[in-house]
Design an enzyme around this catalytic site. Sequence first.
Site, PDB file in Angstrom:
ATOM      1  CB  CYS A 111      41.397 -13.597  21.243  1.00 17.40           C
ATOM      2  SG  CYS A 111      39.916 -14.555  20.912  1.00 17.40           S
ATOM      3  CG  ASN A 112      36.749 -13.460  23.146  1.00 20.14           C
ATOM      4  OD1 ASN A 112      36.939 -12.426  22.514  1.00 20.14           O
ATOM      5  ND2 ASN A 112      36.099 -14.491  22.651  1.00 20.14           N
ATOM      6  NE  ARG A 113      36.617 -16.125  28.679  1.00 22.29           N
ATOM      7  CZ  ARG A 113      35.454 -15.648  29.102  1.00 22.29           C
ATOM      8  NH1 ARG A 113      35.347 -15.138  30.301  1.00 22.29           N
ATOM      9  NH2 ARG A 113      34.387 -15.695  28.321  1.00 22.29           N
ATOM     10  N   GLY A 130      49.087 -16.859   8.788  1.00 24.12           N
ATOM     11  CA  GLY A 130      49.183 -17.473  10.110  1.00 24.12           C
ATOM     12  C   GLY A 130      48.395 -18.765  10.178  1.00 24.12           C
ATOM     13  CD  GLN A 143      40.376 -20.506  23.728  1.00 18.50           C
ATOM     14  OE1 GLN A 143      39.412 -20.145  24.403  1.00 18.50           O
ATOM     15  NE2 GLN A 143      40.772 -19.856  22.649  1.00 18.50           N
ATOM     16  CG  ASP A 156      33.129 -19.844  20.348  1.00 18.52           C
ATOM     17  OD1 ASP A 156      33.402 -20.994  19.966  1.00 18.52           O
ATOM     18  OD2 ASP A 156      33.896 -18.878  20.232  1.00 18.52           O
ATOM     19  N   GLY A 206      47.989 -20.825  13.066  1.00 13.91           N
ATOM     20  CA  GLY A 206      47.691 -21.331  14.403  1.00 13.91           C
ATOM     21  C   GLY A 206      46.293 -21.927  14.383  1.00 13.91           C
ATOM     22  CE  LYS A 207      41.185 -24.648  19.022  1.00 14.44           C
ATOM     23  NZ  LYS A 207      40.899 -24.867  20.454  1.00 14.44           N
ATOM     24  CG  MET A 208      41.568 -17.299  14.668  1.00 10.30           C
ATOM     25  SD  MET A 208      40.153 -17.570  15.740  1.00 10.30           S
ATOM     26  CE  MET A 208      40.714 -16.787  17.237  1.00 10.30           C
TER      27      MET A 208
END
Length: 422
Positions: A56-58, A191, A122, A116, A193-195
């Site tokens: 999500c960040n890169r 949802g 990831q 983080d 997922g991992k998040m």
Amino acid sequence: MTADKHNKNLYNIGVSYKKADATIRGKFSISKENQVALLEEAKSNGVDGIFVLSTCNRTEIMGFAAHPFQLISLLCKYSNGAIEEFAAVSNVYKDNDAIRHLFRMGTGLDSQILGDYEIVGQLRQAFKLAKEVGTVNAYFERLLNHVMQASKRVKNETKLSSGTTSVSYAAVQYIIENLPDYNLKDILVFGLGKMGKHTCKNLAEYTQNKTVRLINRTEDKAIEFVKEHPAIQKAKFENLNKEIANTDVLIVSTGASEATIKREHVLTNNELLILDLSMPANVSKEVADLPNVTLVNVDELSKITDQTLAIRQQEIPEAEKIIQTHKNEFKEWLSHRKFTPAITALKESLIIIQQDEIAFHKKKIKNFDESQAEVITSRFIQKITTQFVKHLKTEETSINTSIEVMAKVFGATLETIHAEDN
């Protein structure tokens, strides 16, 4: 600090939260299916070292190339991003800078929320995928191994990860800080997922809210999750509209490639706080524009700070020291790897001379002690090769020039090595 002998350099190209907002990053995100296709194409074109990281960040590609545009074109081909957009918001790192960037990512120094460590898992997944496709070489194996060692040490030996935060943690912090009666609010997580899992766990850990419900498109996964986390209630996917109408807070973590919450899903005029943790965004613009909806996306959540960030800032120098140690170890391995063939060739050339001389003296000298001569000359060979290793390790030494000189002295075997290196 390259390891390639075909005039290629190591590059890291991509976009991240530093220059690109959530919308642009969404355009450059690469699906798992497209990551495989990208790696397969690179492999078919003779690339033996490349992996893709898309979060999500890169979104970043790291690999060996004659020019970074080879990697940039792959990124644009397998995402929805354009080259013109990339030029405006991109990062391009080469050789030592690319290695330093990877170390900083893997140790949490380059995370949107300092310290983080979600990126570590990831990175492992990105590397695992590349390994399955067959685009991981010995260089990347060793490099990632050192990055993971540094990451483990930074986590265990510093306070860089104290009070660990992530986007999912920040979402819960946002609720706590902005909703006075947050323990009494109806919260719906969409949802798993991992998040989504992390968000549910953080809600259970940091709040006393008893009205947290979970909806997942695959119901079996939701059933299994709530068995292990009794504080979370399960709701049915077919009741999504009804559940949204009865909730105060909707947390979207579906991780789809397009909007999963659209105008037809929001049939209430009640005040609704939506936290969209997905990248690309999973809440449509039509929903965001509704007067009763307050939408908070990944970028806004990542601005949340707490007191631990001040502590983490103080730990950066110590983390950098650990990184430098492992970078030096990797550099040592790289140097050794580069000149090992030359050392082996030199040793082989010396052994040929040794054997020729022993055979010659065996014929000429009566009662010649062959075993004793072999012991003495072997020690000479060892001392010469050791000195040559020391010479090659010296900072100002040109390895190619040194090998060229040794090739002139000792002949064909070393000449072959020199030709291969060029």
